[in-house]
Design a protein around this motif. Sequence first.
Motif, PDB file in Angstrom:
ATOM      1  N   VAL A  42      13.100  39.386  46.266  1.00 49.57           N
ATOM      2  CA  VAL A  42      14.051  40.138  47.091  1.00 49.57           C
ATOM      3  C   VAL A  42      13.375  41.338  47.739  1.00 49.57           C
ATOM      4  CG1 VAL A  42      16.125  41.582  47.005  1.00 49.57           C
ATOM      5  CG2 VAL A  42      16.105  39.366  45.876  1.00 49.57           C
ATOM      6  N   LEU A  43      12.528  42.034  47.003  1.00 50.38           N
ATOM      7  CA  LEU A  43      11.838  43.195  47.566  1.00 50.38           C
ATOM      8  C   LEU A  43      10.886  42.784  48.688  1.00 50.38           C
ATOM      9  CD1 LEU A  43      11.165  45.275  44.339  1.00 50.38           C
ATOM     10  CD2 LEU A  43      12.817  45.765  46.156  1.00 50.38           C
ATOM     11  N   VAL A  44      10.174  41.672  48.519  1.00 49.92           N
ATOM     12  CA  VAL A  44       9.297  41.171  49.587  1.00 49.92           C
ATOM     13  C   VAL A  44      10.126  40.805  50.818  1.00 49.92           C
ATOM     14  CG1 VAL A  44       7.793  39.246  50.255  1.00 49.92           C
ATOM     15  CG2 VAL A  44       7.452  40.387  48.064  1.00 49.92           C
ATOM     16  N   MET A  45      11.248  40.113  50.601  1.00 47.22           N
ATOM     17  CA  MET A  45      12.095  39.715  51.727  1.00 47.22           C
ATOM     18  C   MET A  45      12.688  40.926  52.433  1.00 47.22           C
ATOM     19  SD  MET A  45      13.892  36.390  50.001  1.00 47.22           S
ATOM     20  CE  MET A  45      14.862  35.971  51.440  1.00 47.22           C
ATOM     21  N   ALA A  46      13.121  41.927  51.681  1.00 47.33           N
ATOM     22  CA  ALA A  46      13.683  43.142  52.284  1.00 47.33           C
ATOM     23  C   ALA A  46      12.621  43.866  53.098  1.00 47.33           C
ATOM     24  CB  ALA A  46      14.242  44.064  51.201  1.00 47.33           C
ATOM     25  N   HIS A  47      11.413  43.933  52.567  1.00 47.00           N
ATOM     26  CA  HIS A  47      10.321  44.590  53.294  1.00 47.00           C
ATOM     27  C   HIS A  47      10.049  43.875  54.618  1.00 47.00           C
ATOM     28  CE1 HIS A  47       6.625  46.789  53.985  1.00 47.00           C
ATOM     29  NE2 HIS A  47       6.012  45.631  54.161  1.00 47.00           N
ATOM     30  N   ARG A  48      10.011  42.551  54.568  1.00 41.09           N
ATOM     31  CA  ARG A  48       9.735  41.771  55.782  1.00 41.09           C
ATOM     32  C   ARG A  48      10.881  41.856  56.790  1.00 41.09           C
ATOM     33  NH1 ARG A  48       6.637  36.348  53.653  1.00 41.09           N
ATOM     34  NH2 ARG A  48       4.844  37.470  52.808  1.00 41.09           N
ATOM     35  N   ALA A  49      12.100  41.961  56.302  1.00 40.18           N
ATOM     36  CA  ALA A  49      13.257  42.023  57.202  1.00 40.18           C
ATOM     37  C   ALA A  49      13.379  43.394  57.850  1.00 40.18           C
ATOM     38  CB  ALA A  49      14.539  41.695  56.438  1.00 40.18           C
ATOM     39  N   GLY A  50      12.824  44.419  57.199  1.00 43.53           N
ATOM     40  CA  GLY A  50      12.908  45.767  57.750  1.00 43.53           C
ATOM     41  C   GLY A  50      14.342  46.220  57.864  1.00 43.53           C
ATOM     42  N   THR A  51      14.656  46.868  58.959  1.00 48.78           N
ATOM     43  CA  THR A  51      16.005  47.412  59.139  1.00 48.78           C
ATOM     44  C   THR A  51      17.001  46.371  59.629  1.00 48.78           C
ATOM     45  OG1 THR A  51      15.452  48.106  61.381  1.00 48.78           O
ATOM     46  CG2 THR A  51      15.135  49.732  59.615  1.00 48.78           C
ATOM     47  N   GLY A  52      16.546  45.146  59.851  1.00 42.68           N
ATOM     48  CA  GLY A  52      17.432  44.102  60.363  1.00 42.68           C
ATOM     49  C   GLY A  52      18.325  43.483  59.313  1.00 42.68           C
ATOM     50  N   LEU A  53      18.213  43.941  58.068  1.00 43.27           N
ATOM     51  CA  LEU A  53      18.999  43.361  56.993  1.00 43.27           C
ATOM     52  C   LEU A  53      19.664  44.465  56.196  1.00 43.27           C
ATOM     53  CD1 LEU A  53      19.748  40.842  55.288  1.00 43.27           C
ATOM     54  CD2 LEU A  53      17.641  41.208  54.025  1.00 43.27           C
ATOM     55  N   ASP A  54      20.959  44.357  55.994  1.00 40.86           N
ATOM     56  CA  ASP A  54      21.702  45.328  55.195  1.00 40.86           C
ATOM     57  C   ASP A  54      21.654  44.865  53.743  1.00 40.86           C
ATOM     58  OD1 ASP A  54      23.508  46.953  53.890  1.00 40.86           O
ATOM     59  OD2 ASP A  54      25.023  46.841  55.465  1.00 40.86           O
ATOM     60  N   MET A  55      20.690  45.368  52.981  1.00 40.48           N
ATOM     61  CA  MET A  55      20.508  44.926  51.598  1.00 40.48           C
ATOM     62  C   MET A  55      21.695  45.283  50.716  1.00 40.48           C
ATOM     63  SD  MET A  55      17.886  43.072  51.265  1.00 40.48           S
ATOM     64  CE  MET A  55      17.849  42.984  49.499  1.00 40.48           C
ATOM     65  N   ASP A  56      22.329  46.434  50.956  1.00 35.98           N
ATOM     66  CA  ASP A  56      23.491  46.802  50.145  1.00 35.98           C
ATOM     67  C   ASP A  56      24.610  45.777  50.327  1.00 35.98           C
ATOM     68  OD1 ASP A  56      22.272  49.064  49.091  1.00 35.98           O
ATOM     69  OD2 ASP A  56      23.017  50.359  50.690  1.00 35.98           O
ATOM     70  N   GLU A  57      24.802  45.330  51.551  1.00 31.87           N
ATOM     71  CA  GLU A  57      25.835  44.324  51.819  1.00 31.87           C
ATOM     72  C   GLU A  57      25.448  42.982  51.214  1.00 31.87           C
ATOM     73  OE1 GLU A  57      27.842  41.251  54.438  1.00 31.87           O
ATOM     74  OE2 GLU A  57      26.050  42.175  55.268  1.00 31.87           O
ATOM     75  N   ALA A  58      24.170  42.626  51.286  1.00 32.13           N
ATOM     76  CA  ALA A  58      23.705  41.371  50.705  1.00 32.13           C
ATOM     77  C   ALA A  58      23.899  41.370  49.192  1.00 32.13           C
ATOM     78  CB  ALA A  58      22.234  41.132  51.064  1.00 32.13           C
ATOM     79  N   ILE A  59      23.594  42.490  48.541  1.00 33.48           N
ATOM     80  CA  ILE A  59      23.785  42.606  47.094  1.00 33.48           C
ATOM     81  C   ILE A  59      25.265  42.480  46.750  1.00 33.48           C
ATOM     82  CG2 ILE A  59      23.676  44.230  45.149  1.00 33.48           C
ATOM     83  CD1 ILE A  59      21.007  45.243  46.424  1.00 33.48           C
ATOM     84  N   ALA A  60      26.118  43.153  47.508  1.00 30.62           N
ATOM     85  CA  ALA A  60      27.564  43.091  47.260  1.00 30.62           C
ATOM     86  C   ALA A  60      28.082  41.667  47.440  1.00 30.62           C
ATOM     87  CB  ALA A  60      28.299  44.055  48.183  1.00 30.62           C
TER      88      ALA A  60
END
Length: 75
Positions: A42-60
């Motif tokens: 997940v951390l690798v994917m979040a890093h690669r997605a940059g600001t284009g992904l809302d991780m808080d929303e994905a976690i929720a």
Amino acid sequence: MSEVMSPPPLAFEAMERLYENLADALDRAGPDNETLFLTKLVLVMAHRAGTGLDMDEAIATALARLGEAAKPPYG
């Protein structure tokens, strides 16, 4: 200010391939490393997605899909 565009969702065949690859990777990581592997993934994917992904929303969303299996938040 420009709006960040989300990529289109994966096609069904791509989701199936991803599922198979993830299942294989989890088997290779082994039960003792499963949580660590998923966290690192997940951390690798979040890093690669940059600001284009809302991780808080994905976690929720992921927690909501666990239903009653999810523990209440800390605090």
